[in-house]
Write a protein that holds these residues in place. Structure first.
Motif, PDB file in Angstrom:
ATOM      1  N   LYS A  45     -31.751  35.926  73.518  1.00 31.93           N
ATOM      2  CA  LYS A  45     -32.554  35.555  72.343  1.00 31.93           C
ATOM      3  C   LYS A  45     -32.940  34.076  72.359  1.00 31.93           C
ATOM      4  N   TRP A  46     -31.969  33.203  72.653  1.00 32.05           N
ATOM      5  CA  TRP A  46     -32.252  31.758  72.628  1.00 32.05           C
ATOM      6  C   TRP A  46     -32.151  31.116  74.011  1.00 32.05           C
ATOM      7  N   LYS A  47     -32.009  31.964  75.063  1.00 33.61           N
ATOM      8  CA  LYS A  47     -31.968  31.477  76.459  1.00 33.61           C
ATOM      9  C   LYS A  47     -30.890  30.416  76.651  1.00 33.61           C
ATOM     10  N   LEU A  48     -29.665  30.821  76.377  1.00 32.85           N
ATOM     11  CA  LEU A  48     -28.541  29.893  76.533  1.00 32.85           C
ATOM     12  C   LEU A  48     -27.285  30.634  76.946  1.00 32.85           C
ATOM     13  N   TYR A  49     -26.337  29.872  77.477  1.00 29.76           N
ATOM     14  CA  TYR A  49     -25.044  30.430  77.857  1.00 29.76           C
ATOM     15  C   TYR A  49     -24.088  30.324  76.664  1.00 29.76           C
ATOM     16  N   GLY A  50     -23.147  31.248  76.598  1.00 28.80           N
ATOM     17  CA  GLY A  50     -22.177  31.214  75.512  1.00 28.80           C
ATOM     18  C   GLY A  50     -20.762  31.384  76.041  1.00 28.80           C
ATOM     19  N   VAL A  51     -19.805  30.697  75.410  1.00 24.45           N
ATOM     20  CA  VAL A  51     -18.380  30.894  75.715  1.00 24.45           C
ATOM     21  C   VAL A  51     -17.655  31.137  74.388  1.00 24.45           C
ATOM     22  N   ALA A  52     -16.843  32.203  74.347  1.00 27.37           N
ATOM     23  CA  ALA A  52     -16.183  32.585  73.096  1.00 27.37           C
ATOM     24  C   ALA A  52     -14.676  32.732  73.256  1.00 27.37           C
ATOM     25  N   ARG A  53     -14.183  32.704  74.507  1.00 27.79           N
ATOM     26  CA  ARG A  53     -12.729  32.768  74.701  1.00 27.79           C
ATOM     27  C   ARG A  53     -12.142  31.361  74.579  1.00 27.79           C
ATOM     28  N   TYR A  54     -10.892  31.308  74.175  1.00 26.37           N
ATOM     29  CA  TYR A  54     -10.251  30.013  73.940  1.00 26.37           C
ATOM     30  C   TYR A  54     -10.253  29.137  75.201  1.00 26.37           C
ATOM     31  N   ALA A  55      -9.880  29.708  76.341  1.00 25.91           N
ATOM     32  CA  ALA A  55      -9.725  28.902  77.568  1.00 25.91           C
ATOM     33  C   ALA A  55     -11.029  28.210  77.951  1.00 25.91           C
ATOM     34  N   GLU A  56     -12.136  28.948  77.874  1.00 29.25           N
ATOM     35  CA  GLU A  56     -13.431  28.375  78.286  1.00 29.25           C
ATOM     36  C   GLU A  56     -13.954  27.379  77.250  1.00 29.25           C
ATOM     37  N   VAL A  57     -13.793  27.694  75.967  1.00 31.53           N
ATOM     38  CA  VAL A  57     -14.219  26.754  74.927  1.00 31.53           C
ATOM     39  C   VAL A  57     -13.454  25.446  75.075  1.00 31.53           C
ATOM     40  N   HIS A  58     -12.152  25.552  75.284  1.00 34.28           N
ATOM     41  CA  HIS A  58     -11.306  24.370  75.453  1.00 34.28           C
ATOM     42  C   HIS A  58     -11.730  23.573  76.691  1.00 34.28           C
ATOM     43  N   ALA A  59     -12.030  24.291  77.765  1.00 31.00           N
ATOM     44  CA  ALA A  59     -12.447  23.632  79.017  1.00 31.00           C
ATOM     45  C   ALA A  59     -13.753  22.861  78.832  1.00 31.00           C
ATOM     46  N   LYS A 311     -28.146  24.781  78.132  1.00 24.70           N
ATOM     47  CA  LYS A 311     -27.401  24.698  76.881  1.00 24.70           C
ATOM     48  C   LYS A 311     -26.246  25.707  76.916  1.00 24.70           C
ATOM     49  N   VAL A 312     -25.071  25.238  76.508  1.00 27.95           N
ATOM     50  CA  VAL A 312     -23.882  26.110  76.429  1.00 27.95           C
ATOM     51  C   VAL A 312     -23.410  26.106  74.976  1.00 27.95           C
ATOM     52  N   LEU A 313     -23.365  27.295  74.378  1.00 30.04           N
ATOM     53  CA  LEU A 313     -22.936  27.421  72.982  1.00 30.04           C
ATOM     54  C   LEU A 313     -21.460  27.803  72.942  1.00 30.04           C
ATOM     55  N   MET A 314     -20.659  26.953  72.311  1.00 31.84           N
ATOM     56  CA  MET A 314     -19.226  27.223  72.175  1.00 31.84           C
ATOM     57  C   MET A 314     -18.964  27.885  70.826  1.00 31.84           C
ATOM     58  N   PHE A 315     -18.358  29.056  70.866  1.00 40.56           N
ATOM     59  CA  PHE A 315     -17.999  29.760  69.635  1.00 40.56           C
ATOM     60  C   PHE A 315     -16.573  29.361  69.247  1.00 40.56           C
ATOM     61  N   LEU A 316     -16.462  28.258  68.512  1.00 42.16           N
ATOM     62  CA  LEU A 316     -15.146  27.735  68.135  1.00 42.16           C
ATOM     63  C   LEU A 316     -14.364  28.770  67.327  1.00 42.16           C
ATOM     64  N   ALA A 317     -15.067  29.454  66.418  1.00 42.44           N
ATOM     65  CA  ALA A 317     -14.405  30.431  65.554  1.00 42.44           C
ATOM     66  C   ALA A 317     -13.853  31.612  66.352  1.00 42.44           C
ATOM     67  N   ALA A 318     -14.604  32.040  67.368  1.00 45.72           N
ATOM     68  CA  ALA A 318     -14.131  33.154  68.210  1.00 45.72           C
ATOM     69  C   ALA A 318     -12.911  32.720  69.028  1.00 45.72           C
ATOM     70  N   ALA A 319     -12.931  31.476  69.507  1.00 46.08           N
ATOM     71  CA  ALA A 319     -11.787  30.947  70.270  1.00 46.08           C
ATOM     72  C   ALA A 319     -10.541  30.856  69.386  1.00 46.08           C
TER      73      ALA A 319
END
Length: 402
Positions: A45-59, A311-319
Motif C-alpha cells: 500500500k505505501w511501498k515500505l518495509y515493516g518489522v513487527a517482532r521485538y528482535a527486529e524492532v529493537h535491532a 523506508k522501514v516502519l517499526m511497529f513498536l506496539a506489536a513488538a
C-alpha cells in the motif's frame, strides 16, 4: 507494485494499511499477522518495509548508522521532499548533530532536575485527585489525563499562561504528520497554522519564564553548546515529547486499571508498584504505535535484504506484545518486569519526554491509589485516531472514595 531490488521476492508482501481507520480501531489482529508472516514484511500500500517482532524492532532502533532518522521518522523522505516544518534536532537528526543537542536536553532533564520537580508534581496530583473526588463522575481523559500534565508541565517549561489550549492540538498534529498523506495528516496540517505560530513564539527566549526548563535550554547558547537558532527548536521538541506521550500514557494507565480491578487492588495494597503500573500500561497500550527509519545502505536483516534509501516502519506496539519476548503479552500485569519495552523507543533516540512521563505517571497513580477504592467505566470509551499515537478521546468513569 513489487518491492524494489532483486532480493524483494524473499520478503513476504502484505496488503494491509497500518494507517487505515479500521486498523486504528483494532490493530491487534493485524499486529499478529505482521509478526507471524515473517521477521521483515513489505507493505504494498505505501511501498515500505515493516518489522513487527521485538528482535527486529529493537535491532533497527539500536542501529542508527544503518537506519537513519535524519531523512524523517515519518513516511516522508526528507532527501526527496521538503519537511512540513523545520526538522526536529532530536527526533529527526543523526549523530554527531544529534549527540550534541541531545546532551543539552539530558542536562536540563537530568534525574537531579526531575527530583527537584517531584514534590511539585506530587502536590499537583493530590490537588487533581481532590477535585475529582468532589466530582465523583468525570471524563478520565479531559479531566485527568490531559488536565494533570497541562497543570504542571507548561509551568515547569516556563510557558506563559495564555494560549496553552494550543498545546495538545499541536502535539497531535506533529504525530499525525508522521503518517502518509491520508485524511488525518491532511486535516492536521491544514489546521496547523495557529498552533505552529503559538509554539514558535512561546519557544523564544524572551517569552519563557526565568528558571524554567525552557530558559535552561536557552542558557546553553551562552555556554556555546547550541546556537541561538537551535535553542527554540529544542524547547519545541520538549513541547510535543513531554506532553502527548504523558497524556496518552496516563490515559492508558487509568483505562487499564479500570478494566483490570485485580491489578487496581494490587496497586492499592502496594503503592511502590505505581511506576511499574504506568510502565506496564505503556507496554500494553503503546501510546506511540509506530516510527519510521530510512536505510543508509543495503542491509540484511533477519535474512531479508533491504536496499539503500528504503523506508522501514517499526511497529513498536506489536513488538511490545510479541510472545517471543513477553510471557502472556496480552495481559496487563503491574508486577511484570517491563524493562526493555519499546514504548518510548530504544537506543540513542529514546523519547526525551520519558522521564517527565514516568514522574507524572507515577505521582498521579500513587495519589489515585491512596485515595480511590474503585474506578468504574460508566460510558462508551471513544478513541482519538492519530497516525502515530493510540489513545482515547473520552473515558467516562465514576470513582469511589477509599
Amino acid at each position: 507494485m513489487s518491492a524494489p531490488g532483486s532480493a524483494a521476492s524473499s520478503v513476504p508482501h502484505l496488503d494491509v494499511d497500518p494507517f487505515d481507520m479500521n486498523f486504528f480501531a483494532d490493530p491487534y489482529p493485524t499486529h499478529e499477522l505482521l509478526r507471524e508472516t515473517g521477521p521483515v514484511v513489505y507493505l504494498d500500500k505505501w511501498k515500505l518495509y515493516g518489522v513487527a517482532r521485538y528482535a527486529e524492532v529493537h535491532a533497527v532502533l539500536n542501529d542508527p548508522t544503518t537506519f537513519c532518522s535524519s531523512r524523517g521518522v515519518g513516511l516522508s523522505d526528507f532527501k526527496k521532499e521538503a519537511p512540513w516544518r523545520p526538522p526536529s534536532l532530536i527526533l529527526e537528526a543523526d549523530p554527531p548533530e544529534h549527540t550534541r543537542t541531545r546532551a543539552v536536553l539530558s542536562k536540563v532533564l537530568s534525574p537531579t532536575v526531575m527530583k527537584g520537580l517531584r514534590d511539585r508534581f506530587a502536590a499537583a496530583a493530590e490537588e487533581r485527585v481532590d477535585a475529582l473526588l468532589e466530582q465523583r463522575s468525570f471524563d478520565a481523559i479531559t479531566d485527568l489525563a490531559e488536565a494533570y500534565p497541562l497543570s504542571i508541565f507548561p509551568d515547569a517549561l516556563g510557558l506563559k499562561p495564555e494560549g496553552r489550549d494550543h498545546l495538545i492540538p499541536y502535539a497531535s498534529l506533529v504525530f499525525n504528520a508522521f503518517g502518509p498523506p491520508n485524511e488525518l495528516r491532511k486535516e492536521a496540517i491544514a489546521r496547523s497554522a495557529p498552533h505552529q505560530a503559538y509554539v514558535t513564539e512561546q519557544c523564544q527566549r524572551d517569552n519563557l519564564t526565568p528558571g524554567g526548563i525552557g530558559a535552561c535550554i536557552h542558557a546553553h547558547v551562552d555556554e556555546g553548546g547550541i546556537t541561538a537558532t537551535e535553542a527554540p527548536l529544542l524547547v519545541r521538541s520538549l513541547l510535543s515529547a513531554g506532553l502527548d506521550t504523558t497524556v496518552n500514557g496516563i490515559g492508558a494507565a487509568v483505562y487499564c486499571l479500570a478494566r483490570f480491578p485485580d491489578q487496581w487492588q494490587r496497586l492499592r495494597s502496594d503503592l511502590t508498584l505505581a511506576r511499574n503500573a504506568f510502565e506496564e500500561a505503556v507496554r500494553f497500550e503503546s501510546p506511540v504505535q509506530t516510527f519510521f527509519r530510512t536505510t543508509t545502505r543495503d542491509v540484511e536483516l533477519s535474512g531479508a535484504t533491504i536496499g539503500e534509501g528504503e523506508k522501514v516502519l517499526m511497529f513498536l506496539a506489536a513488538a511490545n506484545r510479541d510472545p517471543r519476548r513477553w510471557d502472556k503479552p496480552d495481559s496487563y500485569d503491574i508486577t511484570r518486569r517491563t524493562s526493555g519495552h519499546v514504548g518510548y523507543g530504544s537506543g540513542i533516540h529514546m523519547c526525551v519526554g520519558q522521564l517527565v512521563a514516568r514522574l507524572e505517571g507515577e505521582t498521579m497513580l500513587s495519589a489515585l491509589a491512596r485515595r480511590v477504592a474503585g474506578i468504574d467505566i460508566t460510558g462508551e470509551p471513544k478513541r482519538r485516531f492519530n497516525n502515530t499515537l493510540r489513545g482515547l478521546d473520552s473515558l467516562p468513569v465514576t470513582i469511589t472514595p477509599a
